[in-house]
Design an enzyme around this catalytic site. Structure first.
Site, PDB file in Angstrom:
ATOM      1  N   ARG A  27       7.084 -38.570  -6.774  1.00 58.07           N
ATOM      2  CA  ARG A  27       8.231 -39.207  -6.529  1.00 58.07           C
ATOM      3  C   ARG A  27       8.540 -38.977  -5.171  1.00 58.07           C
ATOM      4  NH1 ARG A  27      12.981 -37.387 -10.349  1.00 58.07           N
ATOM      5  NH2 ARG A  27      13.809 -36.303  -8.678  1.00 58.07           N
TER       6      ARG A  27
ATOM      7  N   ASP B  26      10.333 -45.174 -12.647  1.00 56.87           N
ATOM      8  CA  ASP B  26      10.079 -45.181 -14.276  1.00 56.87           C
ATOM      9  C   ASP B  26       9.767 -46.619 -14.401  1.00 56.87           C
ATOM     10  OD1 ASP B  26      10.382 -42.473 -14.220  1.00 56.87           O
ATOM     11  OD2 ASP B  26      12.305 -42.766 -15.336  1.00 56.87           O
TER      12      ASP B  26
HETATM   13  O1  F6P Z   1      14.052 -41.220 -14.014  1.00 53.65           O
HETATM   14  C1  F6P Z   1      13.012 -40.470 -12.948  1.00 53.65           C
HETATM   15  C2  F6P Z   1      12.460 -39.254 -13.259  1.00 53.65           C
HETATM   16  O2  F6P Z   1      11.328 -38.896 -12.212  1.00 53.65           O
HETATM   17  C3  F6P Z   1      11.697 -39.103 -14.536  1.00 53.65           C
HETATM   18  O3  F6P Z   1      10.440 -39.898 -14.743  1.00 53.65           O
HETATM   19  C4  F6P Z   1      11.762 -37.667 -14.915  1.00 53.65           C
HETATM   20  O4  F6P Z   1      11.583 -37.438 -16.251  1.00 53.65           O
HETATM   21  C5  F6P Z   1      13.050 -37.125 -14.261  1.00 53.65           C
HETATM   22  O5  F6P Z   1      13.411 -38.098 -13.415  1.00 53.65           O
HETATM   23  C6  F6P Z   1      12.975 -35.797 -13.770  1.00 53.65           C
HETATM   24  O6  F6P Z   1      14.170 -35.374 -13.312  1.00 53.65           O
HETATM   25  P1  F6P Z   1      14.485 -34.330 -12.546  1.00 53.65           P
HETATM   26  O7  F6P Z   1      14.326 -34.710 -11.080  1.00 53.65           O
HETATM   27  O8  F6P Z   1      15.934 -34.196 -12.714  1.00 53.65           O
HETATM   28  O9  F6P Z   1      13.706 -33.269 -13.049  1.00 53.65           O
END
Ligand code: F6P
Length: 362
Positions: free
Chosen positions: A295, A146
């Site tokens: 990610r 982020d």
């Molecule tokens: O904080 C990193 C992040 O990828 C955010 O951008 C996103 O809202 C969140 O984590 C998603 O989380 P999870 O992996 O728990 O779905």
């Protein structure tokens, strides 16, 4: 890796001499590209000093349960380009567990840890800052795709996510042009629009919508219609998952689960925007949610280098006894900043990026 529980630890400090330290490392929060590169650098540098490194698995959860692994450079040396984290991660908040902080302090003592390197975003580092006040010797390393941590120009994981998003949007452009379609692309980033802004600018998106500036759906629809009427029939809009409407009365997403730090699971705004565009204009519109795809995967060269520098710097902060500090990138230099200050508020998009974002909009 050599897995063990706290009670099996052999205290070898006396055998190793006074310069010997045993340090812990943990990863908390959502994973991102570059975590393994930090671990690799930490183990390499620590071993160079003759220290021992203990990986605490699953972030704060591993500390509460006593889930650890002894790490050697031989085991982590090939991980610079590997995404995810071999240490595993969780969104566990010790404050939500009975005696959570106390258990972590006790387990750290049982393990014989001289210091702990906490690699995380604002939640994980916020816990680290609290534990520092309670006596744990911690050093922070800022990670998050982020890029919303105060006191550092960049967090690692961000550049990799932006590059993945850019490549995906580049691909969407060719199919958008082939079919004269509107694409609405939703990207992660929580309440900060860094990923949307950078990925949108880099991929030539026509419109970028970020949480920092609530929007009018009517304006978005007019924007697309104007493009269409001047012959631009393919449009790409990048929208951040945390974007919101100016008219708060328009509820666009349903109830969602909340994690131990109180964060709701975001998403759905892209779908709303896509549906509205198609409903009003009748233009063929598709919504793509990039989600966790950007990610995961390997870190970019920038993130590999930043992670490596952060890892080395964290070990040196321990050597210098600078606890309660976080590694930070300022310009081209790695410096140390206060952990407490870094987690005091979120870093949102700056005015320069916001104005670039508007200048590229057409
Ligand atoms: O904080 C990193 C992040 O990828 C955010 O951008 C996103 O809202 C969140 O984590 C998603 O989380 P999870 O992996 O728990 O779905």
């Amino acid at each position: 890796m050599d897995w063990f529980i706290a009670s099996e630890v052999r205290f070898i400090a006396a055998e190793r001499g006074s310069s010997y330290l045993r340090i812990g490392i943990l990863n908390g929060g959502g994973d991102c590209a570059g975590l393994n590169a930090v671990t690799r650098a930490v183990v390499k540098h620590a071993e160079g000093y003759g220290w021992e490194v203990i990986g605490v698995r699953y972030g704060w959860d591993g500390f509460l349960r006593g889930d650890y692994a002894r790490l050697t450079y031989d085991e982590v040396k090939s991980l610079i380009g590997v995404g995810g984290t071999i240490l595993k991660s969780s969104r566990t908040n010790p404050a939500k567990h009975p005696n959570g902080f106390q258990i972590i302090l006790e387990n750290s003592t049982k393990l014989g840890l001289d210091a702990v390197i906490c690699v995380g975003g604002d939640d994980t580092l916020g816990v680290a800052a609290q534990l520092f006040k309670k006596g744990l010797k911690v050093v922070g390393v800022p990670k998050t795709m982020d890029n919303d941590l105060l006191s550092t120009d960049y967090t690692f994981g961000f550049d990799s996510a932006v590059n993945e998003a850019m490549r995906a949007i580049d691909n969407l452009w060719t199919t958008a042009e082939s079919h004269d379609r509107i694409f609405v692309v939703e990207v992660m980033g929580r309440e900060a629009g860094w990923v949307a802004a950078y990925a949108g600018i880099a991929s030539g998106a026509n419109l970028i919508i970020v949480p920092e500036e609530p929007f009018d759906i009517e304006e978005v629809v007019s924007f697309v219609r104007n493009r269409h009427e001047r012959g631009e029939r393919a449009t790409v809009i990048v929208i951040s998952e945390g974007a919101s409407l100016k008219k708060q009365s328009e509820k666009v997403t349903g109830e969602s689960p909340v994690d131990e730090f109180g964060h709701a699971r975001l998403g759905g705004i892209g779908q709303f925007v896509g549906e509205e565009i198609e409903r009003v204009t009748k233009y063929d519109t598709r919504v793509v949610v990039l989600g966790h795809v950007i990610r995961g995967g390997p870190p970019t060269a920038f993130d590999r280098i930043l992670s490596t520098r952060f890892g080395f710097a964290a070990v040196d902060l321990i050597r210098e006894g600078k606890f309660g500090m976080m590694t930070s990138l300022r310009g081209t230099k790695i410096i140390a900043v206060s952990l407490e200050e870094s987690v005091s508020k979120q870093r949102l998009l700056d005015s320069d990026t916001l104005s670039t974002m508007k200048m590229v909009s057409y």
